[in-house]
Design a protein around this motif. Structure first.
Motif, PDB file in Angstrom:
ATOM      1  N   TYR A 111       4.398  36.920 -34.716  1.00  0.00           N
ATOM      2  CA  TYR A 111       5.753  36.941 -34.200  1.00  0.00           C
ATOM      3  C   TYR A 111       6.819  37.025 -35.279  1.00  0.00           C
ATOM      4  CZ  TYR A 111       3.960  36.917 -29.661  1.00  0.00           C
ATOM      5  OH  TYR A 111       3.311  37.317 -28.535  1.00  0.00           O
ATOM      6  N   ARG A 129      11.133  32.899 -25.676  1.00  0.00           N
ATOM      7  CA  ARG A 129       9.985  33.764 -25.888  1.00  0.00           C
ATOM      8  C   ARG A 129       8.717  32.928 -25.975  1.00  0.00           C
ATOM      9  NH1 ARG A 129       9.170  38.934 -27.142  1.00  0.00           N
ATOM     10  NH2 ARG A 129      11.292  39.339 -27.785  1.00  0.00           N
ATOM     11  N   ARG A 140       8.103  30.264 -24.479  1.00  0.00           N
ATOM     12  CA  ARG A 140       7.710  29.899 -23.120  1.00  0.00           C
ATOM     13  C   ARG A 140       7.000  31.060 -22.438  1.00  0.00           C
ATOM     14  NH1 ARG A 140      12.151  26.409 -21.452  1.00  0.00           N
ATOM     15  NH2 ARG A 140      13.379  28.292 -21.393  1.00  0.00           N
ATOM     16  N   ARG A 141       7.547  32.273 -22.622  1.00  0.00           N
ATOM     17  CA  ARG A 141       6.921  33.425 -21.965  1.00  0.00           C
ATOM     18  C   ARG A 141       5.532  33.699 -22.542  1.00  0.00           C
ATOM     19  NH1 ARG A 141      12.091  35.785 -22.629  1.00  0.00           N
ATOM     20  NH2 ARG A 141      11.274  37.169 -24.227  1.00  0.00           N
ATOM     21  N   ILE A 142       5.398  33.543 -23.857  1.00  0.00           N
ATOM     22  CA  ILE A 142       4.095  33.783 -24.474  1.00  0.00           C
ATOM     23  C   ILE A 142       3.082  32.775 -23.950  1.00  0.00           C
ATOM     24  CG2 ILE A 142       2.814  33.748 -26.640  1.00  0.00           C
ATOM     25  CD1 ILE A 142       5.506  34.590 -27.978  1.00  0.00           C
ATOM     26  N   LEU A 154       3.142  31.292 -21.139  1.00  0.00           N
ATOM     27  CA  LEU A 154       2.813  31.700 -19.772  1.00  0.00           C
ATOM     28  C   LEU A 154       1.776  32.818 -19.791  1.00  0.00           C
ATOM     29  CD1 LEU A 154       3.223  31.984 -16.718  1.00  0.00           C
ATOM     30  CD2 LEU A 154       5.299  33.262 -17.171  1.00  0.00           C
ATOM     31  N   ALA A 155       1.996  33.790 -20.670  1.00  0.00           N
ATOM     32  CA  ALA A 155       1.055  34.904 -20.756  1.00  0.00           C
ATOM     33  C   ALA A 155      -0.335  34.407 -21.137  1.00  0.00           C
ATOM     34  CB  ALA A 155       1.545  35.934 -21.777  1.00  0.00           C
ATOM     35  N   MET A 156      -0.377  33.388 -21.982  1.00  0.00           N
ATOM     36  CA  MET A 156      -1.675  32.854 -22.392  1.00  0.00           C
ATOM     37  C   MET A 156      -2.336  32.117 -21.240  1.00  0.00           C
ATOM     38  SD  MET A 156      -0.558  31.487 -26.105  1.00  0.00           S
ATOM     39  CE  MET A 156      -2.180  31.099 -26.729  1.00  0.00           C
ATOM     40  N   LEU A 157      -1.544  31.336 -20.513  1.00  0.00           N
ATOM     41  CA  LEU A 157      -2.086  30.618 -19.355  1.00  0.00           C
ATOM     42  C   LEU A 157      -2.647  31.597 -18.332  1.00  0.00           C
ATOM     43  CD1 LEU A 157       0.508  27.811 -18.627  1.00  0.00           C
ATOM     44  CD2 LEU A 157      -1.736  27.616 -19.682  1.00  0.00           C
ATOM     45  N   CYS A 158      -1.929  32.711 -18.135  1.00  0.00           N
ATOM     46  CA  CYS A 158      -2.353  33.708 -17.161  1.00  0.00           C
ATOM     47  C   CYS A 158      -3.735  34.239 -17.480  1.00  0.00           C
ATOM     48  CB  CYS A 158      -1.381  34.888 -17.129  1.00  0.00           C
ATOM     49  SG  CYS A 158       0.111  34.527 -16.259  1.00  0.00           S
ATOM     50  N   TYR A 193       2.753  29.364 -12.267  1.00  0.00           N
ATOM     51  CA  TYR A 193       3.515  28.941 -13.444  1.00  0.00           C
ATOM     52  C   TYR A 193       4.669  28.045 -13.005  1.00  0.00           C
ATOM     53  CZ  TYR A 193       6.253  29.070 -17.691  1.00  0.00           C
ATOM     54  OH  TYR A 193       6.957  28.709 -18.811  1.00  0.00           O
ATOM     55  N   ARG A 215      -5.449  31.986 -11.338  1.00  0.00           N
ATOM     56  CA  ARG A 215      -5.064  32.803 -12.496  1.00  0.00           C
ATOM     57  C   ARG A 215      -6.142  33.812 -12.842  1.00  0.00           C
ATOM     58  NH1 ARG A 215      -2.159  27.934 -15.692  1.00  0.00           N
ATOM     59  NH2 ARG A 215      -0.197  28.140 -14.575  1.00  0.00           N
ATOM     60  N   PHE A 252       3.525  41.476 -17.973  1.00  0.00           N
ATOM     61  CA  PHE A 252       4.879  41.009 -18.249  1.00  0.00           C
ATOM     62  C   PHE A 252       5.837  42.152 -18.533  1.00  0.00           C
ATOM     63  CE2 PHE A 252       4.600  36.388 -18.774  1.00  0.00           C
ATOM     64  CZ  PHE A 252       3.276  36.257 -18.448  1.00  0.00           C
ATOM     65  N   ASP A 274       5.499  39.794 -25.404  1.00  0.00           N
ATOM     66  CA  ASP A 274       5.145  38.442 -24.963  1.00  0.00           C
ATOM     67  C   ASP A 274       3.667  38.337 -24.655  1.00  0.00           C
ATOM     68  OD1 ASP A 274       7.765  37.849 -25.140  1.00  0.00           O
ATOM     69  OD2 ASP A 274       8.187  38.069 -23.008  1.00  0.00           O
ATOM     70  N   PHE A 305      -0.416  38.916 -28.176  1.00  0.00           N
ATOM     71  CA  PHE A 305      -0.172  37.949 -29.241  1.00  0.00           C
ATOM     72  C   PHE A 305      -1.315  37.863 -30.239  1.00  0.00           C
ATOM     73  CE2 PHE A 305      -1.146  35.961 -25.133  1.00  0.00           C
ATOM     74  CZ  PHE A 305      -2.446  35.575 -25.375  1.00  0.00           C
ATOM     75  N   PHE A 345      -9.097  38.511 -25.147  1.00  0.00           N
ATOM     76  CA  PHE A 345      -8.630  37.118 -25.047  1.00  0.00           C
ATOM     77  C   PHE A 345      -8.989  36.477 -23.701  1.00  0.00           C
ATOM     78  CE2 PHE A 345      -5.363  33.947 -24.056  1.00  0.00           C
ATOM     79  CZ  PHE A 345      -5.429  33.164 -25.185  1.00  0.00           C
TER      80      PHE A 345
END
Lengths: 269, 253
Positions: A165, A209, A211-213, A215-219, B55, B79, B86, B91, B94, B104
């Motif tokens: 990042y 950002r 927070r959004r990242i 979230l993306a990881m949780l998804c 979420y 999930r 997104f 985002d 990563f 991942f």
């Protein structure tokens, strides 16, 4: 502003170098990481007035750069970019420490100058070693090596994300700065108040950002652990590389190499 | 195949600072449906999407994905079946390389390595990005990032795809390729977008959100023909349904 942009591309270049194929690149990142750490510790452990003992350590970057097929000019330029830090650390030594240490004919060199040069040498050696490590192992490789070497996982993951990042953060800063520049005239709007608000914005954006990242990881089923497909395996070459260099560092740490060579030459003639 | 169903019942949500975002929303999306969620800025589209994978937790009301009502104990399973793409691919991407990123999700599911490799290749082939496999994400173009972001959800083989503005920031050709790609997917699709032309191409059904409420829910064509409704919702007819500025003729649709 132009400076930020060029620095940005340069970091990417360091990473590009790590995708090359060379005997050094093929080594396990763990081996390279450990060798680099031992190297740094050995270099900084010298007495503050040491110069000649440090010279032998230049063999390591020279060998790595040539075997790893790295562009020397680029590395030196990076080195110069951070050099001011080292200069500032040592700049007062020649003024404060005026005791004469070396007399070469009419030239008397004070202890301050000697320690100043020693600082510059150590700085050059350690920073070059770190650059070489990343240019031959990639940042991600170093992070992976750290994790496998049982460095706390959250630390390795933080480093990995920091690197990923950094580029986004620089791009965001650049956009903010550009927006400011385009609407500032005659130096108005460039003051410290605006900078404060700019940094505040950057922080808020970064938090969002983050927070959004997350979230993306949780998804995608993140459970606190980053799994990767890469598998590392230490081969015989890795061990030879590692122990060879470490042995060499120990020897030249305890025996002054230039002096040894000098004695050898004067002994022969 | 009830596990592809998305049901939202009287969903209400206010942000922690008290700002109401959703004010009682209900709909049922069945297996294989492709639904556009449209509405003005701040209408609650993103807030709604964030409920679909747990979420955000509703202030009141219920979300059901397949057989599972969304709750703390089912959120992991939900999930797994809801893949989310997104709005900003930065985002979502990563990991250090594209392959790592697409892997991942599957690795988190605990799949064996060969299976993960297989899925990575398959997902990247589907979106036409296999050649980017070993590149770091920050070196990709906007269109490439979008493709990889989609691949990174596909690799988890979700039943339902939820997308937030998938066509935003794409050049016309990349946008067209994206639309063609999405039209080949058989997943249940929920797409939040301002790109009404894309909605027209991809979705048989459209839901209009306005001020946290559903103001219309029906066949896309019917909704886009209703000029008064569109105006009330701060929208406009899709360009392909407007008259031609060069020749002055009205579009037939």
């Amino acid at each position: 502003m132009a400076k930020i942009e060029s620095t940005f591309f340069d970091i990417g270049y360091l990473d590009t170098l790590s995708y090359q194929q060379s005997p050094i690149h093929r080594l396990d990142p763990r081996a390279k990481l450990i060798v680099t750490l031992v190297f740094v510790v050995a270099v900084v452990s010298f007495d503050r007035y040491e110069i000649s003992g440090l010279l032998g350590f230049f063999l390591f970057p020279v060998v790595m750069v040539s075997l790893g097929d790295l562009p020397l000019g680029y590395l030196l330029k990076k080195l110069l970019l951070v050099a001011p830090f080292a200069v500032f650390i040592g700049i007062f030594n020649p003024i404060l420490d005026r005791q004469v240490m070396i007399v070469m004919g009419p030239l008397a060199i004070s202890g301050g100058w000697v320690s100043f040069i020693s600082i510059l040498l150590r700085f050059g050696l350690t920073v070059t070693a770190a650059l070489i490590l990343i240019a031959t192992s990639s940042f991600a490789g170093v992070c992976l090596a750290l994790e496998r070497l049982k460095v706390p996982r959250s630390f390795a993951v933080q480093l990995l994300f920091l690197y990923r990042y950094l580029f986004v953060l620089i791009a965001e800063t650049r956009r903010l700065l550009r927006a400011r520049t385009l609407r500032s005239f005659d130096g108005r709007g460039l003051g410290i108040k605006v900078v404060g608000s700019l940094i505040g914005h950057l922080l808020l954006r970064t938090l969002n950002r983050g927070r959004r990242i997350y979230l993306a990881m949780l998804c995608r089923g993140f459970d606190g652990e980053i799994h990767t497909m890469r598998r590392l395996k230490m081969t015989g070459w890795d061990f030879i590389f590692m122990f060879g260099w470490i042995l060499f560092f120990i020897v030249i740490r305890n025996h002054n190499l230039p002096q040894l060579i000098g004695n050898l030459l004067t002994g022969v003639f | 195949m009830s596990h592809h169903i998305v049901e939202v019942k009287d969903l209400k949500y206010s942000y922690p600072d008290g700002t109401p975002a959703l004010d009682g929303i209900s709909f049922l999306i069945t297996h294989g449906e492709s639904v556009a969620v449209v509405g003005s800025n701040g209408a609650g589209k993103s807030t709604l999407l964030h409920h679909l994978n747990g979420y955000l937790t509703p202030t009141s009301g219920m979300v059901r994905i397949g057989d599972l009502p969304l709750s703390k104990s089912t959120v992991q399973a939900v999930r797994r079946s809801v893949g989310m793409v997104f709005q900003d691919p930065d985002d979502q991407l990563f990991m250090p390389t594209v392959a790592d990123d697409v892997a991942f999700g599957p690795l988190n599911l605990g799949l064996p390595l060969e299976e993960v490799n297989d899925r990575v290749d398959r997902a990247l082939t589907t979106v036409g990005a296999l050649h980017l496999k070993n590149r770091p994400p920050y070196k990709l173009s906007g269109g490439e990032k979008r493709s990889v972001a989609i691949a990174s959800t596909l690799s988890m083989s979700p039943d339902i795809l939820v997308m937030d503005e998938p066509s935003a920031n794409l050049d016309p050709q990349a946008r067209r390729r994206l639309i063609e790609l999405l039209s080949t997917f058989t997943h249940t699709k929920i797409i939040a977008t301002h790109d009404l032309d894309m909605a027209l191409d991809l979705c048989d059904r459209t839901i209009i959100l306005h001020g946290g409420l559903i103001t219309a829910d029906g066949p896309t064509l019917d909704i886009f023909r209703d000029s008064a409704l569109l105006r009330r919702s701060h929208l406009e007819k899709p360009l392909s349904m407007q008259g031609c500025p060069a020749c002055g003729s009205m579009a037939v649709k």
